[in-house]
Scaffold this motif. Structure first.
Motif, PDB file in Angstrom:
ATOM      1  N   ASN A  82       0.518  -1.311   0.202  1.00 39.95           N
ATOM      2  CA  ASN A  82       0.559   0.034   0.309  1.00 39.95           C
ATOM      3  C   ASN A  82       0.972   1.166   0.071  1.00 39.95           C
ATOM      4  OD1 ASN A  82      -3.068  -1.200  -0.157  1.00 39.95           O
ATOM      5  ND2 ASN A  82      -2.521  -1.130   2.688  1.00 39.95           N
ATOM      6  N   LEU A  83       1.733   1.022   1.001  1.00 36.24           N
ATOM      7  CA  LEU A  83       3.089   2.100  -0.011  1.00 36.24           C
ATOM      8  C   LEU A  83       2.974   3.240  -0.246  1.00 36.24           C
ATOM      9  CD1 LEU A  83       5.118   3.985   2.401  1.00 36.24           C
ATOM     10  CD2 LEU A  83       6.342   2.581   1.262  1.00 36.24           C
ATOM     11  N   PHE A  84       2.697   1.860  -1.746  1.00 40.65           N
ATOM     12  CA  PHE A  84       2.489   2.543  -3.744  1.00 40.65           C
ATOM     13  C   PHE A  84       1.897   3.766  -3.381  1.00 40.65           C
ATOM     14  CE2 PHE A  84       6.708  -0.034  -3.497  1.00 40.65           C
ATOM     15  CZ  PHE A  84       7.467   0.606  -4.181  1.00 40.65           C
ATOM     16  N   SER A  85       0.470   2.181  -3.368  1.00 38.64           N
ATOM     17  CA  SER A  85      -0.547   3.865  -3.688  1.00 38.64           C
ATOM     18  C   SER A  85      -0.254   4.753  -2.966  1.00 38.64           C
ATOM     19  CB  SER A  85      -1.688   2.168  -2.896  1.00 38.64           C
ATOM     20  OG  SER A  85      -2.118   2.787  -1.662  1.00 38.64           O
ATOM     21  N   LEU A  86       0.248   4.885  -1.772  1.00 40.83           N
ATOM     22  CA  LEU A  86       0.273   6.444  -1.103  1.00 40.83           C
ATOM     23  C   LEU A  86       0.813   7.165  -1.516  1.00 40.83           C
ATOM     24  CD1 LEU A  86       0.605   5.687   2.816  1.00 40.83           C
ATOM     25  CD2 LEU A  86      -0.894   6.750   2.173  1.00 40.83           C
ATOM     26  N   ILE A  87       2.260   7.012  -2.646  1.00 43.88           N
ATOM     27  CA  ILE A  87       2.899   8.279  -3.585  1.00 43.88           C
ATOM     28  C   ILE A  87       2.312   7.956  -4.995  1.00 43.88           C
ATOM     29  CG2 ILE A  87       5.160   8.139  -2.182  1.00 43.88           C
ATOM     30  CD1 ILE A  87       5.841   6.044  -4.490  1.00 43.88           C
ATOM     31  N   GLY A  88       0.911   7.387  -4.972  1.00 48.62           N
ATOM     32  CA  GLY A  88       0.448   7.329  -6.211  1.00 48.62           C
ATOM     33  C   GLY A  88      -0.522   8.816  -7.008  1.00 48.62           C
ATOM     34  N   ASP A  89      -1.212   8.650  -7.075  1.00 48.48           N
ATOM     35  CA  ASP A  89      -1.751   9.673  -7.799  1.00 48.48           C
ATOM     36  C   ASP A  89      -2.694  10.948  -6.938  1.00 48.48           C
ATOM     37  OD1 ASP A  89      -1.053   8.851 -10.664  1.00 48.48           O
ATOM     38  OD2 ASP A  89      -3.133   7.699 -10.590  1.00 48.48           O
ATOM     39  N   PHE A  90      -1.867  11.645  -7.315  1.00 51.63           N
ATOM     40  CA  PHE A  90      -1.649  13.202  -5.939  1.00 51.63           C
ATOM     41  C   PHE A  90      -3.038  13.716  -7.288  1.00 51.63           C
ATOM     42  CE2 PHE A  90      -2.031  17.367  -4.130  1.00 51.63           C
ATOM     43  CZ  PHE A  90      -2.297  16.924  -2.778  1.00 51.63           C
ATOM     44  N   LYS A  91      -3.869  14.088  -6.958  1.00 49.64           N
ATOM     45  CA  LYS A  91      -5.115  14.203  -7.972  1.00 49.64           C
ATOM     46  C   LYS A  91      -5.638  15.733  -7.348  1.00 49.64           C
ATOM     47  CE  LYS A  91      -4.483  11.747 -11.675  1.00 49.64           C
ATOM     48  NZ  LYS A  91      -4.101  12.542 -12.839  1.00 49.64           N
ATOM     49  N   LEU A  92      -5.752  17.238  -8.381  1.00 51.43           N
ATOM     50  CA  LEU A  92      -7.294  17.915  -7.254  1.00 51.43           C
ATOM     51  C   LEU A  92      -8.083  18.027  -8.392  1.00 51.43           C
ATOM     52  CD1 LEU A  92      -4.098  20.641  -5.746  1.00 51.43           C
ATOM     53  CD2 LEU A  92      -6.212  18.479  -4.968  1.00 51.43           C
ATOM     54  N   LEU A  93      -8.524  18.134  -8.825  1.00 51.72           N
ATOM     55  CA  LEU A  93      -9.862  18.064  -9.286  1.00 51.72           C
ATOM     56  C   LEU A  93      -9.741  18.904 -10.569  1.00 51.72           C
ATOM     57  CD1 LEU A  93     -13.158  16.258  -7.919  1.00 51.72           C
ATOM     58  CD2 LEU A  93     -11.348  14.976  -9.574  1.00 51.72           C
ATOM     59  N   GLU A  98      -9.082  21.281 -19.662  1.00 53.09           N
ATOM     60  CA  GLU A  98      -7.098  22.247 -20.017  1.00 53.09           C
ATOM     61  C   GLU A  98      -6.989  23.449 -18.568  1.00 53.09           C
ATOM     62  OE1 GLU A  98     -11.074  23.195 -21.348  1.00 53.09           O
ATOM     63  OE2 GLU A  98     -10.811  21.301 -23.076  1.00 53.09           O
ATOM     64  N   HIS A  99      -7.442  22.434 -17.998  1.00 52.74           N
ATOM     65  CA  HIS A  99      -6.988  23.213 -16.431  1.00 52.74           C
ATOM     66  C   HIS A  99      -6.601  22.225 -15.294  1.00 52.74           C
ATOM     67  CE1 HIS A  99      -9.839  26.236 -18.444  1.00 52.74           C
ATOM     68  NE2 HIS A  99      -8.874  27.386 -17.984  1.00 52.74           N
ATOM     69  N   ILE A 100      -5.389  21.511 -16.049  1.00 52.36           N
ATOM     70  CA  ILE A 100      -4.995  20.404 -14.968  1.00 52.36           C
ATOM     71  C   ILE A 100      -3.959  20.986 -14.105  1.00 52.36           C
ATOM     72  CG2 ILE A 100      -3.603  18.698 -15.041  1.00 52.36           C
ATOM     73  CD1 ILE A 100      -4.965  17.400 -17.258  1.00 52.36           C
ATOM     74  N   PHE A 101      -3.974  21.045 -13.227  1.00 49.24           N
ATOM     75  CA  PHE A 101      -3.020  21.984 -11.902  1.00 49.24           C
ATOM     76  C   PHE A 101      -1.374  21.312 -12.516  1.00 49.24           C
ATOM     77  CE2 PHE A 101      -6.735  21.690  -9.558  1.00 49.24           C
ATOM     78  CZ  PHE A 101      -7.406  23.538  -9.749  1.00 49.24           C
ATOM     79  N   SER A 102      -1.293  22.202 -12.118  1.00 55.72           N
ATOM     80  CA  SER A 102       0.305  22.191 -12.417  1.00 55.72           C
ATOM     81  C   SER A 102       0.966  20.909 -10.537  1.00 55.72           C
ATOM     82  CB  SER A 102       1.821  22.823 -12.711  1.00 55.72           C
ATOM     83  OG  SER A 102       1.142  24.347 -10.966  1.00 55.72           O
ATOM     84  N   LEU A 103      -0.088  20.855 -10.227  1.00 55.04           N
ATOM     85  CA  LEU A 103       0.795  20.284  -9.142  1.00 55.04           C
ATOM     86  C   LEU A 103       1.037  19.227  -8.824  1.00 55.04           C
ATOM     87  CD1 LEU A 103       1.529  20.404  -6.230  1.00 55.04           C
ATOM     88  CD2 LEU A 103      -0.654  20.251  -4.807  1.00 55.04           C
ATOM     89  N   ASP A 104      -0.710  18.172 -10.225  1.00 53.23           N
ATOM     90  CA  ASP A 104      -0.369  17.303 -10.351  1.00 53.23           C
ATOM     91  C   ASP A 104       0.658  16.857 -11.183  1.00 53.23           C
ATOM     92  OD1 ASP A 104      -2.843  17.553  -8.810  1.00 53.23           O
ATOM     93  OD2 ASP A 104      -4.223  17.447 -10.841  1.00 53.23           O
ATOM     94  N   ASN A 105       1.435  18.013 -11.820  1.00 50.61           N
ATOM     95  CA  ASN A 105       2.354  17.566 -12.491  1.00 50.61           C
ATOM     96  C   ASN A 105       3.505  16.825 -11.848  1.00 50.61           C
ATOM     97  OD1 ASN A 105       0.756  17.158 -15.171  1.00 50.61           O
ATOM     98  ND2 ASN A 105       0.790  19.303 -16.096  1.00 50.61           N
ATOM     99  N   GLN A 106       3.911  17.802 -10.945  1.00 53.18           N
ATOM    100  CA  GLN A 106       5.182  18.046 -10.381  1.00 53.18           C
ATOM    101  C   GLN A 106       4.910  16.817  -9.565  1.00 53.18           C
ATOM    102  OE1 GLN A 106       5.158  21.641  -8.246  1.00 53.18           O
ATOM    103  NE2 GLN A 106       4.991  22.625  -9.702  1.00 53.18           N
ATOM    104  N   TRP A 107       3.740  16.685  -8.988  1.00 56.90           N
ATOM    105  CA  TRP A 107       3.561  15.681  -7.750  1.00 56.90           C
ATOM    106  C   TRP A 107       4.197  13.488  -9.095  1.00 56.90           C
ATOM    107  CZ3 TRP A 107       4.189  13.925  -3.460  1.00 56.90           C
ATOM    108  CH2 TRP A 107       4.181  12.277  -3.152  1.00 56.90           C
ATOM    109  N   GLN A 108       3.676  14.001 -10.312  1.00 58.27           N
ATOM    110  CA  GLN A 108       3.497  12.464 -10.609  1.00 58.27           C
ATOM    111  C   GLN A 108       5.262  12.242 -11.856  1.00 58.27           C
ATOM    112  OE1 GLN A 108       1.128  12.903 -14.266  1.00 58.27           O
ATOM    113  NE2 GLN A 108      -0.643  12.012 -13.216  1.00 58.27           N
ATOM    114  N   ARG A 111       6.965  11.217  -8.142  1.00 57.79           N
ATOM    115  CA  ARG A 111       6.732   9.842  -7.598  1.00 57.79           C
ATOM    116  C   ARG A 111       7.504   9.024  -9.139  1.00 57.79           C
ATOM    117  NH1 ARG A 111       1.193   8.657 -10.328  1.00 57.79           N
ATOM    118  NH2 ARG A 111       2.644   8.204 -12.075  1.00 57.79           N
ATOM    119  N   ASN A 112       7.390   9.280 -10.230  1.00 54.59           N
ATOM    120  CA  ASN A 112       8.058   8.460 -10.767  1.00 54.59           C
ATOM    121  C   ASN A 112       9.346   8.609 -10.841  1.00 54.59           C
ATOM    122  OD1 ASN A 112       5.457   8.518 -12.208  1.00 54.59           O
ATOM    123  ND2 ASN A 112       5.946   9.397 -13.746  1.00 54.59           N
ATOM    124  N   GLU A 113      10.056   9.452 -10.252  1.00 56.67           N
ATOM    125  CA  GLU A 113      11.644   9.537  -9.967  1.00 56.67           C
ATOM    126  C   GLU A 113      11.673   8.127  -8.323  1.00 56.67           C
ATOM    127  OE1 GLU A 113      12.896  13.454 -10.076  1.00 56.67           O
ATOM    128  OE2 GLU A 113      12.240  14.054 -11.507  1.00 56.67           O
TER     129      GLU A 113
END
Length: 139
Positions: A82-93, A98-108, A111-113
């Motif tokens: 479950n630790l990997f689910s904790l570092i999974g997607d951080f989604k703000l709606l 067209e208006h995806i938050f930059s925080l979502d991209n930074q978090w991805q 997480r990927n790194e």
């Protein structure tokens, strides 16, 4: 428990590379971990075939050739998937696509790194680094 598993596996890898097996007491002292918690952690790793234990009276731990190629990510998953689910997607709606938050991209990216680092780090190479005193297990 994840930190205990990682520290124990790195210590065991270091000793395995030196041709040695280690017992529970020695591991607990080296990584500064309570023996009861460590024992439970090592049992999980044995059950997941990531760690080997001698069958004699001393219960010494070691890693076979396959286990030495285990990634830190595999150790983490074995202890707490479950630790990997904790570092999974951080989604703000977003209001719209067209208006995806930059925080979502930074978090991805973070997480990927982090996942790549854990997947690329193998016990054998980390054990060699410990033998060269490139880092220490105690804080």
């Amino acid at each position: 428990m994840v930190e205990c598993a990682l520290r124990a596996m790195l210590y065991i890898a270091q000793n395995t590379l030196n041709g040695e097996k280690v017992d529970l007491r020695e591991i607990a002292e080296a990584i500064d971990s309570p023996k009861v918690q460590l024992s439970k952690t090592l049992k999980v790793l044995i059950k997941k075939n990531l760690l080997q234990c001698s069958k004699d009276n001393y219960h010494e731990y070691y890693l076979d050739e396959r286990s030495l190629k285990t990634s830190l990510a595999d150790v983490v998953k074995a202890i707490d998937h479950n630790l990997f689910s904790l570092i999974g997607d951080f989604k703000l709606l977003p209001l719209s696509q067209e208006h995806i938050f930059s925080l979502d991209n930074q978090w991805q990216n973070i997480r990927n790194e982090m996942l790549k680092m854990l997947e690329d780090a193998k016990l054998d190479s980390m054990g060699h680094q410990l033998n060269k005193e490139m880092f220490y297990l105690r804080s």
